[in-house]
Write an enzyme that holds these catalytic residues in place. Structure first.
Site, PDB file in Angstrom:
ATOM      1  CE  LYS A  83      44.910 -16.864 -38.629  1.00 45.88           C
ATOM      2  NZ  LYS A  83      46.362 -16.935 -38.434  1.00 45.88           N
ATOM      3  CD  GLN A  85      49.368 -18.327 -40.476  1.00 39.65           C
ATOM      4  OE1 GLN A  85      48.390 -17.598 -40.595  1.00 39.65           O
ATOM      5  NE2 GLN A  85      49.541 -19.097 -39.414  1.00 39.65           N
ATOM      6  CG  ASP A 137      49.735 -11.478 -35.194  1.00 40.00           C
ATOM      7  OD1 ASP A 137      48.671 -12.049 -34.909  1.00 40.00           O
ATOM      8  OD2 ASP A 137      50.564 -11.918 -36.016  1.00 40.00           O
TER       9      ASP A 137
END
Ligand SMILES: NC(=O)c1ccc[n+]([C@@H]2O[C@H](COP(=O)([O-])OP(=O)(O)OC[C@H]3O[C@@H](n4cnc5c(N)ncnc54)[C@H](OP(=O)(O)O)[C@@H]3O)[C@@H](O)[C@H]2O)c1
Length: 296
Positions: A62, A106, A129
């Site tokens: 990422k 994460q 998210d």
């Protein structure tokens, strides 16, 4: 090209996620470039707790992608022994930093830490998210805000491949907070790429195949390997495999491969919903930066 429900085809058309993700990421890169030209460097911060190899690998991917798209990506790595307070402090610092527009923690995080409590600490506008309770509330009310990545990715995937859901019967197997529930809210919204008649089934519906067999679009979101079999699929229907379970590095999807013999179109076993989920993360991040500078 549009996909309609038709009698059985021998092998379903594949609906890959990669071209969808590429299109979204091209737009993101253009938006990042426009922000940078206006003197703003969008920043997506990442937080890793512990030393799990797979999580460290996902974060590296990422970060690399963030850099390629033009984001700054400050990173904090906390030791596996970090306390809940340590994690909250990191998030509070990023909340207070006007130069950081999005924050990604994460997951999974070590078992002694509570991910949901940490999420509560994060500024909802920096929640890339789209899982913060405030953002779930915004979704329920149809207000703007970061969307949960996997559901938003599925809507984009269907739209890209010309699968209309407006006015059609969409059945979602699973009502989990990550996928089934937010996807149901999203696809029931009054918008051209949504507007569906959505039914959600789960363990409380013993005869759930009765519903999935009539679905024009079936989304598997249970996390139970092989739970969706050809006899659960209406011939010619569109099948989206969202649910997966990992056993080590082995990926076990909800949708049995033999469903391709009944479905009209189906996401591939690998490279379906996954790439669109990641693309939506970056879309949320650039939109957070746009909003922060009054462009969104
Ligand atoms: N591909 C991706 O990028 C991606 C991203 C995020 C998540 N996912 C996957 O999406 C899946 C769902 O995640 P989630 O967090 O939203 O859900 P979750 O909390 O794991 O819940 C699973 C749902 O499936 C239902 N279910 C489980 N077994 C069932 C059965 N035998 N019959 C009928 N219903 C059953 C459960 O019903 P009850 O509510 O009645 O228990 C529940 O609603 C997981 O596999 C996850 O790994 C994939």
């Amino acid at each position: 090209m549009s996909v309609s429900v038709s009698p059985t085809t021998a092998t379903a058309r594949l609906l890959p996620g990669k071209p969808v993700a590429e299109k979204i990421l091209t737009e993101v890169a253009e938006q990042v470039a426009a922000l940078r030209a206006a003197g703003v460097t969008p920043a997506l911060a990442t937080v890793l707790v512990g030393d799990d190899d797979a999580s460290a690998g996902y974060i590296r991917i990422k970060q690399r992608q963030a850099a390629e798209l033009g984001f700054a990506s400050p990173h904090v790595h906390l030791p596996a022994s970090a306390s809940q307070q340590d994690l909250h402090r990191v998030l509070a610092d990023f909340n207070a930093d006007a130069g950081v527009h999005g924050v990604l923690v994460q997951h999974p995080i070590p078992g002694h830490l509570d991910y949901d409590r940490a999420l509560d600490v994060l500024d909802p506008d920096k929640d890339v998210d789209g899982m913060h309770p405030v953002n779930m509330g915004r979704l329920a009310l149809g207000l703007p805000g970061p969307l949960p990545c996997t559901p938003a990715g599925i809507e984009a995937l269907l739209a890209y491949h010309g699968v209309p859901v407006s006015g059609r019967e969409v059945v979602i197997l699973g009502r989990g907070a990550t996928l089934g529930r937010p996807l149901a809210m999203l696809l029931a919204q009054k918008r051209p790429t949504a507007n569906a008649a959505v039914t959600v089934v789960h363990t409380g519906v013993a005869d759930w195949p009765r519903y999935t067999r009539r679905a024009e679009v079936l989304v598997a979101a249970a996390g139970v390997p092989g739970i969706v079999r050809p006899e659960h699929v209406r011939p010619g229907a569109v099948v989206v495999g969202g649910g997966v379970r990992y056993e080590g590095r082995r990926l076990l999807p909800d949708v049995d491969e033999s469903c391709a013999e009944v479905a009209g179109a189906i996401t591939p076993r690998v490279g379906g919903v996954g790439p669109t989920t990641v693309a939506m993360l970056f879309r949320n991040a650039v939109r957070a930066a746009q909003r922060a500078v009054g462009q969104g």
